[in-house]
Scaffold this motif. Structure first.
Motif, PDB file in Angstrom:
ATOM      1  N   GLY A   9       0.975  -1.237  -0.162  1.00 49.66           N
ATOM      2  CA  GLY A   9      -0.034   0.068  -0.156  1.00 49.66           C
ATOM      3  C   GLY A   9       0.827   1.437  -0.091  1.00 49.66           C
ATOM      4  O   GLY A   9       2.061   1.445  -0.439  1.00 49.66           O
ATOM      5  N   THR A  10       0.462   2.495   0.471  1.00 45.17           N
ATOM      6  CA  THR A  10       0.952   3.445   0.438  1.00 45.17           C
ATOM      7  C   THR A  10       0.760   4.209   2.044  1.00 45.17           C
ATOM      8  O   THR A  10       0.116   3.759   2.753  1.00 45.17           O
ATOM      9  N   ALA A  11       1.839   5.418   2.095  1.00 44.83           N
ATOM     10  CA  ALA A  11       1.857   6.219   3.225  1.00 44.83           C
ATOM     11  C   ALA A  11       0.880   7.305   3.011  1.00 44.83           C
ATOM     12  O   ALA A  11       0.946   8.348   2.689  1.00 44.83           O
ATOM     13  N   GLY A  12      -0.565   6.883   3.346  1.00 45.81           N
ATOM     14  CA  GLY A  12      -1.523   7.821   3.310  1.00 45.81           C
ATOM     15  C   GLY A  12      -2.388   7.738   2.087  1.00 45.81           C
ATOM     16  O   GLY A  12      -2.069   7.196   1.203  1.00 45.81           O
ATOM     17  N   TRP A  13      -3.565   8.440   2.189  1.00 45.96           N
ATOM     18  CA  TRP A  13      -4.547   8.319   0.991  1.00 45.96           C
ATOM     19  C   TRP A  13      -5.238   9.685   0.921  1.00 45.96           C
ATOM     20  O   TRP A  13      -6.210  10.026   0.127  1.00 45.96           O
ATOM     21  N   THR A  14      -4.469  10.887   1.500  1.00 46.80           N
ATOM     22  CA  THR A  14      -5.327  12.171   1.619  1.00 46.80           C
ATOM     23  C   THR A  14      -4.163  13.386   1.228  1.00 46.80           C
ATOM     24  O   THR A  14      -4.490  14.405   1.200  1.00 46.80           O
ATOM     25  N   ASP A  15      -3.205  13.050   0.732  1.00 51.25           N
ATOM     26  CA  ASP A  15      -2.251  14.105   0.258  1.00 51.25           C
ATOM     27  C   ASP A  15      -2.925  14.987  -0.883  1.00 51.25           C
ATOM     28  O   ASP A  15      -3.406  14.397  -1.734  1.00 51.25           O
ATOM     29  N   PRO A  16      -2.708  15.986  -0.853  1.00 57.22           N
ATOM     30  CA  PRO A  16      -3.357  17.093  -1.725  1.00 57.22           C
ATOM     31  C   PRO A  16      -3.003  16.718  -3.263  1.00 57.22           C
ATOM     32  O   PRO A  16      -3.975  16.747  -3.996  1.00 57.22           O
ATOM     33  N   THR A  17      -1.822  16.275  -3.344  1.00 60.44           N
ATOM     34  CA  THR A  17      -1.521  16.107  -4.790  1.00 60.44           C
ATOM     35  C   THR A  17      -2.273  14.690  -5.236  1.00 60.44           C
ATOM     36  O   THR A  17      -2.208  14.537  -6.651  1.00 60.44           O
ATOM     37  N   LEU A  18      -2.649  13.704  -4.410  1.00 60.42           N
ATOM     38  CA  LEU A  18      -3.341  12.524  -4.555  1.00 60.42           C
ATOM     39  C   LEU A  18      -4.721  12.788  -4.870  1.00 60.42           C
ATOM     40  O   LEU A  18      -5.463  12.112  -5.674  1.00 60.42           O
ATOM     41  N   THR A  19      -5.196  13.627  -4.015  1.00 62.14           N
ATOM     42  CA  THR A  19      -6.734  13.824  -4.251  1.00 62.14           C
ATOM     43  C   THR A  19      -7.060  14.917  -5.007  1.00 62.14           C
ATOM     44  O   THR A  19      -8.403  15.094  -5.532  1.00 62.14           O
ATOM     45  N   ALA A  20      -6.215  15.479  -5.964  1.00 65.48           N
ATOM     46  CA  ALA A  20      -6.452  16.422  -6.760  1.00 65.48           C
ATOM     47  C   ALA A  20      -7.221  16.031  -8.041  1.00 65.48           C
ATOM     48  O   ALA A  20      -7.137  14.464  -8.198  1.00 65.48           O
ATOM     49  N   PRO A  21      -8.296  16.521  -8.403  1.00 64.94           N
ATOM     50  CA  PRO A  21      -9.213  16.093  -9.616  1.00 64.94           C
ATOM     51  C   PRO A  21      -8.397  15.492 -10.725  1.00 64.94           C
ATOM     52  O   PRO A  21      -7.241  15.789 -11.411  1.00 64.94           O
ATOM     53  N   GLY A  22      -8.753  14.073 -11.112  1.00 61.12           N
ATOM     54  CA  GLY A  22      -8.168  13.185 -12.065  1.00 61.12           C
ATOM     55  C   GLY A  22      -6.953  12.642 -11.953  1.00 61.12           C
ATOM     56  O   GLY A  22      -6.343  11.945 -12.910  1.00 61.12           O
ATOM     57  N   VAL A  23      -6.407  12.846 -10.688  1.00 64.34           N
ATOM     58  CA  VAL A  23      -5.217  12.024 -10.355  1.00 64.34           C
ATOM     59  C   VAL A  23      -5.436  10.542  -9.990  1.00 64.34           C
ATOM     60  O   VAL A  23      -4.609   9.832 -10.582  1.00 64.34           O
ATOM     61  N   VAL A  31      -2.652   0.373   4.680  1.00 63.36           N
ATOM     62  CA  VAL A  31      -2.482   1.715   4.354  1.00 63.36           C
ATOM     63  C   VAL A  31      -1.469   2.163   5.722  1.00 63.36           C
ATOM     64  O   VAL A  31      -1.896   1.760   6.897  1.00 63.36           O
ATOM     65  N   GLU A  32      -0.755   3.165   5.547  1.00 62.59           N
ATOM     66  CA  GLU A  32       0.037   3.593   6.879  1.00 62.59           C
ATOM     67  C   GLU A  32      -0.472   5.016   6.839  1.00 62.59           C
ATOM     68  O   GLU A  32      -0.779   5.731   6.166  1.00 62.59           O
ATOM     69  N   ILE A  33      -0.975   5.212   7.924  1.00 64.55           N
ATOM     70  CA  ILE A  33      -1.646   6.476   8.328  1.00 64.55           C
ATOM     71  C   ILE A  33      -0.603   7.470   9.028  1.00 64.55           C
ATOM     72  O   ILE A  33      -0.166   7.140  10.256  1.00 64.55           O
ATOM     73  N   ASP A  34      -0.346   8.497   8.035  1.00 61.46           N
ATOM     74  CA  ASP A  34       0.708   9.517   8.592  1.00 61.46           C
ATOM     75  C   ASP A  34       0.225  10.633   9.327  1.00 61.46           C
ATOM     76  O   ASP A  34       1.082  11.463  10.198  1.00 61.46           O
ATOM     77  N   ALA A  35      -1.053  10.962   9.250  1.00 61.76           N
ATOM     78  CA  ALA A  35      -1.625  11.926   9.865  1.00 61.76           C
ATOM     79  C   ALA A  35      -1.331  12.253  11.393  1.00 61.76           C
ATOM     80  O   ALA A  35      -1.233  13.262  12.039  1.00 61.76           O
ATOM     81  N   PRO A  36      -1.478  10.973  12.063  1.00 59.36           N
ATOM     82  CA  PRO A  36      -1.332  11.199  13.565  1.00 59.36           C
ATOM     83  C   PRO A  36       0.259  11.580  13.948  1.00 59.36           C
ATOM     84  O   PRO A  36       0.502  11.961  15.005  1.00 59.36           O
ATOM     85  N   TYR A  37       1.185  11.706  13.242  1.00 62.00           N
ATOM     86  CA  TYR A  37       2.532  12.414  13.296  1.00 62.00           C
ATOM     87  C   TYR A  37       2.349  13.806  13.586  1.00 62.00           C
ATOM     88  O   TYR A  37       3.204  14.307  14.381  1.00 62.00           O
ATOM     89  N   TYR A  38       1.612  14.425  12.774  1.00 63.24           N
ATOM     90  CA  TYR A  38       1.346  15.871  13.085  1.00 63.24           C
ATOM     91  C   TYR A  38       0.315  16.065  14.026  1.00 63.24           C
ATOM     92  O   TYR A  38       0.611  17.309  14.743  1.00 63.24           O
ATOM     93  N   ALA A  39      -0.761  15.121  14.397  1.00 57.12           N
ATOM     94  CA  ALA A  39      -1.668  15.501  15.340  1.00 57.12           C
ATOM     95  C   ALA A  39      -2.358  14.520  15.892  1.00 57.12           C
ATOM     96  O   ALA A  39      -2.425  13.368  15.272  1.00 57.12           O
ATOM     97  N   LEU A  40      -2.229  14.607  17.252  1.00 57.69           N
ATOM     98  CA  LEU A  40      -2.762  13.310  18.009  1.00 57.69           C
ATOM     99  C   LEU A  40      -4.254  12.877  17.467  1.00 57.69           C
ATOM    100  O   LEU A  40      -5.217  13.814  17.274  1.00 57.69           O
ATOM    101  N   PRO A  41      -4.633  11.715  17.105  1.00 57.68           N
ATOM    102  CA  PRO A  41      -5.833  11.352  16.620  1.00 57.68           C
ATOM    103  C   PRO A  41      -6.727  10.894  17.855  1.00 57.68           C
ATOM    104  O   PRO A  41      -6.446  11.104  19.097  1.00 57.68           O
ATOM    105  N   THR A  42      -8.166  10.839  17.481  1.00 57.08           N
ATOM    106  CA  THR A  42      -9.091  10.576  18.485  1.00 57.08           C
ATOM    107  C   THR A  42      -9.780   9.021  18.381  1.00 57.08           C
ATOM    108  O   THR A  42      -9.433   8.656  17.305  1.00 57.08           O
ATOM    109  N   PRO A  43     -10.369   8.596  19.482  1.00 54.73           N
ATOM    110  CA  PRO A  43     -10.970   7.204  19.247  1.00 54.73           C
ATOM    111  C   PRO A  43     -12.106   7.474  17.989  1.00 54.73           C
ATOM    112  O   PRO A  43     -12.095   6.323  17.343  1.00 54.73           O
TER     113      PRO A  43
END
Length: 341
Positions: free
Chosen positions: A49-63, A86-98
């Protein structure tokens, strides 16, 4: 192109644009079922898989995403239809919640697996004060609350304890759903192979005793010839998976691509790309550092090495962290096809 030439920049073959990457993905995925879990024999599996699924360059239209996948839920559901992990990288920047954990679990198939990158403060990186949950910000001493960034060493012990417990609590929905993989502890360049460095790793083990841990170094001294064997034994003794890396070489932070396995349960291979011109450049953005599409020959060199790793662990995960647009997703599909064959 030689490695030295490649490390000085990136040629068109490794940054060909999203259209070329999409064509390559379609070439390997058209007749193949999606979300393939590769059978490595004797009950062993490989998930790519990949490291994340929400990078702006990935979510840009048609990518990568279809035009109707415009919400966080739709994007994760689509991603999980293509990949089994998938590897979730967002928690590196901000603590996740339940609640984050509940939504991740609810939006993915039963056999999907998440690895979660540890919050920056937990691995010796600085953390922006504004990214702390309000309860932790309110508990900070005034002088610390006024700072832009802090390190764990700056904070009172009870605040550090709260950070770790908050992080662990957020993982529980994934644990309950059977979808929790490993916590990725990615240590910074200044994390050294000395008593303090080992104690920091042991502290993580003690604070997360019931979760699989995986350790990635960003300082080549950890794999120096006179040190590496002891490091691998240390990780094995404490049931922590060593993270195998492919990354730019010849730099102070360059860790060699040694395929060591230190846990019979789990092996992780992270593919960072080879942007040697950006890897240590001050001010380089994430897009700058990971804007690299592996070519077929480079992937083919790694396929047997990954198979070798997979023969030593029950689960192997291959994470493409070259997350610029669809470069990571394309390479993940290509590697899956190679390993499945």
């Amino acid at each position: 192109m030689t490695r030295a030439e490649e490390d000085d920049g990136v040629d068109a073959a490794h940054d060909p644009g999203f259209d070329v990457a999409r064509q390559r993905a379609e070439a390997v995925s058209g007749a193949r079922p999606h979300a393939v879990i590769v059978n490595a024999g004797e009950g062993r599996t490989i998930r790519v898989g990949t490291a994340g699924w929400t990078d702006p360059t990935l979510t840009a239209p048609g990518v990568f995403y279809p035009s109707d996948a415009t919400t966080p839920e739709a994007r994760l559901r689509y991603y999980a239809s293509r990949f089994p992990t998938v590897e979730i990288d967002a928690p590196y920047y901000a603590l996740p919640t339940p609640r984050n954990g509940e939504l991740w679990a609810a939006r993915t198939p039963d056999d999907f697996v998440f690895d979660v990158k540890a919050f920056a403060l937990m691995t010796g990186h600085p953390t922006e004060v504004a990214r702390f949950p309000k309860t932790i910000r309110d508990a900070l001493p005034k002088d610390l609350a006024a700072r832009t960034r802090v390190y764990a060493k700056d904070l009172p012990g009870e605040i550090v304890d709260e950070v770790w417990s908050t992080f662990r609590l957020a993982l529980q929905p994934l644990v309950d759903a059977g979808k929790m993989g490993a916590v990725l502890l990615q240590y910074p360049r200044w994390h050294m192979p000395n008593a303090l460095g080992r104690d920091e790793i042991l502290d993580a083990r003690a604070r997360l005793p019931d979760v699989q841990l995986a350790v990635e170094f960003r300082n080549r001294r950890w794999l120096a010839p006179t040190v590496a064997d002891r490091v691998f034994r240390f990780l094995a003794d404490h049931d922590m998976a060593y993270v195998v890396v492919d990354e730019p070489q010849g730099l102070a932070s360059s860790v060699p691509p040694v395929t060591a396995v230190t846990s019979s349960e789990l092996a992780i291979v992270r593919m960072h790309g080879r942007r040697g011109d950006q890897w240590e450049r001050r001010g380089a953005s994430v897009a700058d550092k990971y804007r690299y599409l592996y070519d077929a020959e480079q992937l083919a060199e790694w396929a047997p090495r990954i198979a070798e790793v997979a023969a030593q662990a029950k689960q192997t995960r291959v994470v493409f962290n070259n997350c610029y647009g669809n470069y990571g997703t394309t390479n993940a599909l290509e590697m899956t096809a190679m390993l499945a064959e």
